[in-house]
Design a protein around this motif. Structure first.
Motif, PDB file in Angstrom:
ATOM      1  N   ALA A  32       0.727  -1.140  -0.102  1.00 38.24           N
ATOM      2  CA  ALA A  32       0.074  -0.065   0.160  1.00 38.24           C
ATOM      3  C   ALA A  32       0.779   1.171   0.020  1.00 38.24           C
ATOM      4  O   ALA A  32       0.695   2.346  -0.547  1.00 38.24           O
ATOM      5  CB  ALA A  32      -0.791   0.132   1.170  1.00 38.24           C
ATOM      6  N   ILE A  33       1.729   1.141   0.952  1.00 36.84           N
ATOM      7  CA  ILE A  33       2.651   2.370   0.757  1.00 36.84           C
ATOM      8  C   ILE A  33       3.412   2.522  -0.492  1.00 36.84           C
ATOM      9  O   ILE A  33       3.597   3.918  -0.958  1.00 36.84           O
ATOM     10  CB  ILE A  33       3.989   2.303   1.991  1.00 36.84           C
ATOM     11  CG1 ILE A  33       3.317   2.093   3.328  1.00 36.84           C
ATOM     12  CG2 ILE A  33       4.925   3.019   1.830  1.00 36.84           C
ATOM     13  CD1 ILE A  33       4.095   1.716   4.535  1.00 36.84           C
ATOM     14  N   TYR A  34       3.877   1.542  -0.912  1.00 38.55           N
ATOM     15  CA  TYR A  34       4.686   1.741  -2.537  1.00 38.55           C
ATOM     16  C   TYR A  34       3.597   2.114  -3.427  1.00 38.55           C
ATOM     17  O   TYR A  34       4.032   3.028  -4.159  1.00 38.55           O
ATOM     18  CB  TYR A  34       5.103   0.314  -2.877  1.00 38.55           C
ATOM     19  CG  TYR A  34       6.310   0.449  -3.569  1.00 38.55           C
ATOM     20  CD1 TYR A  34       7.745   0.502  -2.917  1.00 38.55           C
ATOM     21  CD2 TYR A  34       6.486   0.576  -5.040  1.00 38.55           C
ATOM     22  CE1 TYR A  34       8.774   0.597  -3.801  1.00 38.55           C
ATOM     23  CE2 TYR A  34       7.829   0.533  -5.789  1.00 38.55           C
ATOM     24  CZ  TYR A  34       8.841   0.478  -5.389  1.00 38.55           C
ATOM     25  OH  TYR A  34       9.847   0.646  -6.041  1.00 38.55           O
ATOM     26  N   GLY A  35       2.356   1.705  -3.396  1.00 36.04           N
ATOM     27  CA  GLY A  35       1.456   2.078  -4.428  1.00 36.04           C
ATOM     28  C   GLY A  35       1.013   3.424  -4.125  1.00 36.04           C
ATOM     29  O   GLY A  35       0.809   4.304  -5.261  1.00 36.04           O
ATOM     30  N   MET A  36       1.093   3.924  -3.108  1.00 37.05           N
ATOM     31  CA  MET A  36       0.774   5.376  -2.624  1.00 37.05           C
ATOM     32  C   MET A  36       1.997   6.397  -3.296  1.00 37.05           C
ATOM     33  O   MET A  36       1.569   7.542  -3.843  1.00 37.05           O
ATOM     34  CB  MET A  36       0.332   5.448  -1.064  1.00 37.05           C
ATOM     35  CG  MET A  36      -0.060   7.085  -0.944  1.00 37.05           C
ATOM     36  SD  MET A  36      -0.432   6.922   1.040  1.00 37.05           S
ATOM     37  CE  MET A  36       1.189   6.418   1.882  1.00 37.05           C
ATOM     38  N   ALA A  37       2.771   5.704  -2.880  1.00 35.78           N
ATOM     39  CA  ALA A  37       3.997   6.681  -3.213  1.00 35.78           C
ATOM     40  C   ALA A  37       4.001   7.000  -4.873  1.00 35.78           C
ATOM     41  O   ALA A  37       4.587   8.038  -5.317  1.00 35.78           O
ATOM     42  CB  ALA A  37       5.400   5.922  -2.868  1.00 35.78           C
ATOM     43  N   GLN A  38       3.805   6.091  -5.565  1.00 35.81           N
ATOM     44  CA  GLN A  38       3.593   6.308  -7.124  1.00 35.81           C
ATOM     45  C   GLN A  38       2.599   7.289  -7.479  1.00 35.81           C
ATOM     46  O   GLN A  38       2.861   8.023  -8.488  1.00 35.81           O
ATOM     47  CB  GLN A  38       3.139   4.969  -7.855  1.00 35.81           C
ATOM     48  CG  GLN A  38       4.428   3.759  -7.736  1.00 35.81           C
ATOM     49  CD  GLN A  38       3.899   2.551  -8.427  1.00 35.81           C
ATOM     50  OE1 GLN A  38       3.952   2.492  -9.500  1.00 35.81           O
ATOM     51  NE2 GLN A  38       3.390   1.629  -7.817  1.00 35.81           N
ATOM     52  N   SER A  39       1.449   7.557  -6.694  1.00 39.46           N
ATOM     53  CA  SER A  39       0.490   8.284  -6.737  1.00 39.46           C
ATOM     54  C   SER A  39       0.727   9.883  -6.623  1.00 39.46           C
ATOM     55  O   SER A  39      -0.128  10.734  -6.699  1.00 39.46           O
ATOM     56  CB  SER A  39      -0.926   7.826  -6.251  1.00 39.46           C
ATOM     57  OG  SER A  39      -0.826   7.723  -4.853  1.00 39.46           O
ATOM     58  N   ILE A  40       1.757  10.081  -5.678  1.00 38.38           N
ATOM     59  CA  ILE A  40       2.060  11.491  -5.388  1.00 38.38           C
ATOM     60  C   ILE A  40       2.739  12.316  -6.502  1.00 38.38           C
ATOM     61  O   ILE A  40       3.639  11.793  -6.963  1.00 38.38           O
ATOM     62  CB  ILE A  40       3.249  11.432  -4.245  1.00 38.38           C
ATOM     63  CG1 ILE A  40       2.672  10.519  -2.843  1.00 38.38           C
ATOM     64  CG2 ILE A  40       3.604  12.897  -3.884  1.00 38.38           C
ATOM     65  CD1 ILE A  40       3.442  10.541  -1.817  1.00 38.38           C
ATOM     66  N   PRO A  41       1.710  13.177  -6.694  1.00 40.72           N
ATOM     67  CA  PRO A  41       2.324  13.949  -8.186  1.00 40.72           C
ATOM     68  C   PRO A  41       3.669  14.931  -7.767  1.00 40.72           C
ATOM     69  O   PRO A  41       4.414  15.113  -8.744  1.00 40.72           O
ATOM     70  CB  PRO A  41       1.215  14.886  -8.352  1.00 40.72           C
ATOM     71  CG  PRO A  41       0.387  14.988  -7.110  1.00 40.72           C
ATOM     72  CD  PRO A  41       0.618  13.608  -6.591  1.00 40.72           C
ATOM     73  N   ASP A  42       3.782  15.340  -6.681  1.00 38.29           N
ATOM     74  CA  ASP A  42       4.926  16.113  -6.264  1.00 38.29           C
ATOM     75  C   ASP A  42       6.249  15.361  -5.829  1.00 38.29           C
ATOM     76  O   ASP A  42       6.082  14.734  -4.632  1.00 38.29           O
ATOM     77  CB  ASP A  42       4.858  17.030  -5.093  1.00 38.29           C
ATOM     78  CG  ASP A  42       5.806  18.001  -4.719  1.00 38.29           C
ATOM     79  OD1 ASP A  42       6.873  17.621  -5.248  1.00 38.29           O
ATOM     80  OD2 ASP A  42       5.438  18.903  -3.945  1.00 38.29           O
ATOM     81  N   ARG A  43       6.906  14.772  -6.753  1.00 38.89           N
ATOM     82  CA  ARG A  43       7.998  13.653  -6.597  1.00 38.89           C
ATOM     83  C   ARG A  43       8.792  14.311  -5.392  1.00 38.89           C
ATOM     84  O   ARG A  43       9.841  13.533  -4.904  1.00 38.89           O
ATOM     85  CB  ARG A  43       8.628  13.417  -7.675  1.00 38.89           C
ATOM     86  CG  ARG A  43       7.540  12.921  -8.861  1.00 38.89           C
ATOM     87  CD  ARG A  43       6.782  12.055  -8.326  1.00 38.89           C
ATOM     88  NE  ARG A  43       7.395  10.583  -8.069  1.00 38.89           N
ATOM     89  CZ  ARG A  43       6.797   9.756  -7.478  1.00 38.89           C
ATOM     90  NH1 ARG A  43       5.633   9.715  -7.090  1.00 38.89           N
ATOM     91  NH2 ARG A  43       7.372   8.401  -6.979  1.00 38.89           N
ATOM     92  N   SER A  44       8.816  15.760  -5.126  1.00 29.78           N
ATOM     93  CA  SER A  44       9.970  16.036  -4.340  1.00 29.78           C
ATOM     94  C   SER A  44       9.459  15.660  -2.650  1.00 29.78           C
ATOM     95  O   SER A  44      10.290  15.476  -2.010  1.00 29.78           O
ATOM     96  CB  SER A  44       9.953  17.642  -4.322  1.00 29.78           C
ATOM     97  OG  SER A  44       8.666  18.224  -3.896  1.00 29.78           O
ATOM     98  N   MET A  45       8.546  15.089  -2.362  1.00 33.50           N
ATOM     99  CA  MET A  45       7.925  14.769  -1.273  1.00 33.50           C
ATOM    100  C   MET A  45       8.430  13.448  -1.138  1.00 33.50           C
ATOM    101  O   MET A  45       9.006  13.021   0.087  1.00 33.50           O
ATOM    102  CB  MET A  45       6.444  14.624  -1.367  1.00 33.50           C
ATOM    103  CG  MET A  45       5.531  15.987  -1.109  1.00 33.50           C
ATOM    104  SD  MET A  45       3.868  15.818  -0.991  1.00 33.50           S
ATOM    105  CE  MET A  45       3.766  14.788   0.322  1.00 33.50           C
ATOM    106  N   VAL A  46       8.569  12.473  -2.032  1.00 32.00           N
ATOM    107  CA  VAL A  46       9.259  11.184  -2.168  1.00 32.00           C
ATOM    108  C   VAL A  46      10.502  11.321  -1.825  1.00 32.00           C
ATOM    109  O   VAL A  46      11.156  10.624  -0.959  1.00 32.00           O
ATOM    110  CB  VAL A  46       8.939  10.489  -3.436  1.00 32.00           C
ATOM    111  CG1 VAL A  46       9.544   9.200  -3.213  1.00 32.00           C
ATOM    112  CG2 VAL A  46       7.354  10.280  -3.713  1.00 32.00           C
ATOM    113  N   THR A  47      11.136  12.511  -2.342  1.00 27.91           N
ATOM    114  CA  THR A  47      12.717  12.535  -2.203  1.00 27.91           C
ATOM    115  C   THR A  47      12.914  12.929  -0.510  1.00 27.91           C
ATOM    116  O   THR A  47      13.740  12.630  -0.216  1.00 27.91           O
ATOM    117  CB  THR A  47      13.073  13.773  -3.283  1.00 27.91           C
ATOM    118  OG1 THR A  47      12.845  13.580  -4.547  1.00 27.91           O
ATOM    119  CG2 THR A  47      14.748  14.060  -3.081  1.00 27.91           C
TER     120      THR A  47
END
Length: 512
Positions: free
Chosen positions: A467-482
């Motif tokens: 679920a966490i991995y799937g949600m990470a893909q859906s975040i449009p602002d990739r800087s948050m993932v960074t």
């Protein structure tokens, strides 16, 4: 008879009982107790051996001694072998135990050596040269082919990018660009970031998952410093159309790097193992460099890879030389200055020990296993295999349910699969471990069973890491993932984490 033996045992303890009632010093008491135990032991051995013939006693002694020596060697000399089991590196343990012990010995002999000083450590220099030459030969390099040993695939890729950047600078390119498939390894992103280059990602053919050659051709400009293909790529295990891209490289006079870090030491043996592949190496005129990890399917210790060039003129751009340093002329072939000579020596020893026959045998087992898994997974409804993987990686996806549900389910069954994104998928990377009898069959059976369970409620939401991995893909602002990833890396160096771990230790330093 039993009571009689009990009386004998009590009788033998009487001298001890009398000892503890005396006022002698503790040392004298312990000394006499030891002598009594030795005497009792001698009596017991003599009584048990009274009916044995001399040859039986000698034979038993000989066998017992051999057994003791073997156990000692296993427990103490091969302690690092057990460590590898604990860290999950079973492929090495199962496939090449004797090679592992041999290479550990070689590593120990050269642990203090440093290739930065070839005059002091000529043996390591020669071994590195031989590793490079053997690798060049495997990839059909000519007499002018060359290369260096690096610390891993990332450094090999960095070196190729650095070399081609400097070549582009030399011909007047101010903003060098790398043209690479979107499936290419993230080390190219790192290289672009480190060396001030721009990475242009080329899309894949959605059916084959190979790089779109026409799209790559359209992306070529005066700023293009290099073209890149994978053999195979990490996410889906697909071989890019290297022949076609090589023609582009020749036509536009551009260097072409083939990233064979993952499967390099499989694909070079596939033809002799009975599996055909389209040309991917220096047989193609446009291929100017190849990266391949000896610490993967080369079975060398972690921390070794090779970067190879079709001609010495390319390698010169990789070098760094500081001619005016006060400490003297400083010259190094790769990123590192000092390098661990032990790793190079162990890599050389591994290749010598395995030999061509050993690599071909391993390749045959791995490829046949991967293709069996591919064929059987394709028969399962509701899941798909991406493209037509030819080497050791098989990637699985689904248009019916969240594939990360299958990943979670297989994890509970003991499988450790890689989770992938864009598109969501998982893959299995076959090693010698998977070629053991019944392992591939169990994996296929587990996939079949878990898919059947999932299909009872295909729209159910994923939980846990999926679920966490799937949600990470859906975040449009990739800087948050960074930012989250940077926070995770910070935690790895946090002393608070270390303190927390220490608080769970007992007095012997062992975790509860």
């Amino acid at each position: 008879m039993t009571n009689f033996h009990h009386l004998q045992g009590l009788q033998s303890l009487l001298p001890l009982i009398s000892l503890v009632t005396r006022k002698d010093s503790a040392l004298e008491v312990y000394k006499e107790m030891l002598l009594l135990y030795l005497e009792e032991g001698r009596r017991q051995v003599n009584s048990r051996c009274a009916e044995l013939e001399p040859w039986q006693i000698i034979g038993a002694t000989f066998i017992t001694t051999l057994g003791a020596v073997w156990i000692k060697g296993f427990l103490f000399q091969h302690e690092s072998n057990i460590s590898h089991v604990m860290h999950g590196n079973l492929r090495w343990l199962i496939f090449c135990v004797s090679c592992y012990f041999f290479c550990c010995q070689v590593y120990g002999d050269f642990a203090w050596s440093n290739p930065l000083h070839p005059d002091i450590f000529p043996g390591v220099r020669k071994m590195e040269a031989e590793v490079v030459r053997m690798s060049c030969t495997l990839f059909h390099g000519g007499p002018n082919s060359c290369g260096t040993v690096t610390s891993g695939g990332t450094e090999s890729i960095l070196m190729a990018c650095k070399a081609y950047r400097d070549m582009a600078y030399e011909r007047g390119v101010k903003y060098p660009e790398i043209l690479a498939p979107v499936s290419v390894h993230a080390a190219f992103d790192k290289a672009a970031h480190y060396f001030g280059m721009k990475l242009i990602h080329i899309p894949l053919d959605k059916k084959t998952m190979k790089v779109d050659v026409k799209a790559m051709k359209r992306a070529i400009t005066k700023n293009t410093a290099m073209l890149v293909c994978s053999a195979p790529q990490f996410p889906h295990g697909i071989m890019d159309p290297i022949e076609e891209v090589s023609e582009l490289a020749v036509r536009y006079n551009l260097p072409l790097h083939v990233d064979a870090c993952l499967g390099g030491f499989l694909i070079v043996f596939m033809a002799k193992a009975g599996y055909k592949l389209a040309p991917f190496d220096f047989r193609l005129k446009g291929v100017t460099s190849i990266s391949a990890d000896t610490h993967k399917y080369g079975y060398a210790p972690k921390g070794s890879s090779v970067i190879l060039y079709s001609d010495k003129k390319y390698r010169h751009y990789q070098y760094f030389v500081a001619p005016d340093w006060q400490g003297g002329i400083y010259a190094s072939p790769s990123v590192a200055g000092s390098r661990p000579g032990g790793i190079i020596a162990a890599c050389w020893a591994t290749m010598m020990h395995m030999g061509e026959s050993g690599y071909i045998d391993a390749t045959k087992k791995i490829i046949s296993t991967a293709r069996k898994i591919k064929a059987e997974i394709r028969k399962i409804k509701s899941v798909t295999v991406f493209g037509d993987p030819e080497v050791s990686v098989v990637a699985i996806g689904s248009d019916v349910f969240d594939i990360f549900r299958l990943s979670n389910a297989l994890t509970t069954k003991g499988w450790n699969l890689n989770t992938l994104q864009y598109p969501s998928s998982i893959h299995i990377c076959c090693t010698v471990l998977h070629t053991r009898p019944g392992v591939a069959d169990r994996f296929i059976r587990d996939v079949q069973e878990q898919v059947a369970i999932i299909m009872k409620n295909p729209k159910e939401k994923t939980t846990g890491m999926g679920a966490i991995y799937g949600m990470a893909q859906s975040i449009p602002d990739r800087s948050m993932v960074t930012e989250i990833s940077q926070g995770f890396l910070d935690c790895l160096y946090s002393t608070e984490v270390a303190k927390s771990n220490n608080s769970h230790m007992n007095g012997n330093g062992k975790a509860h």
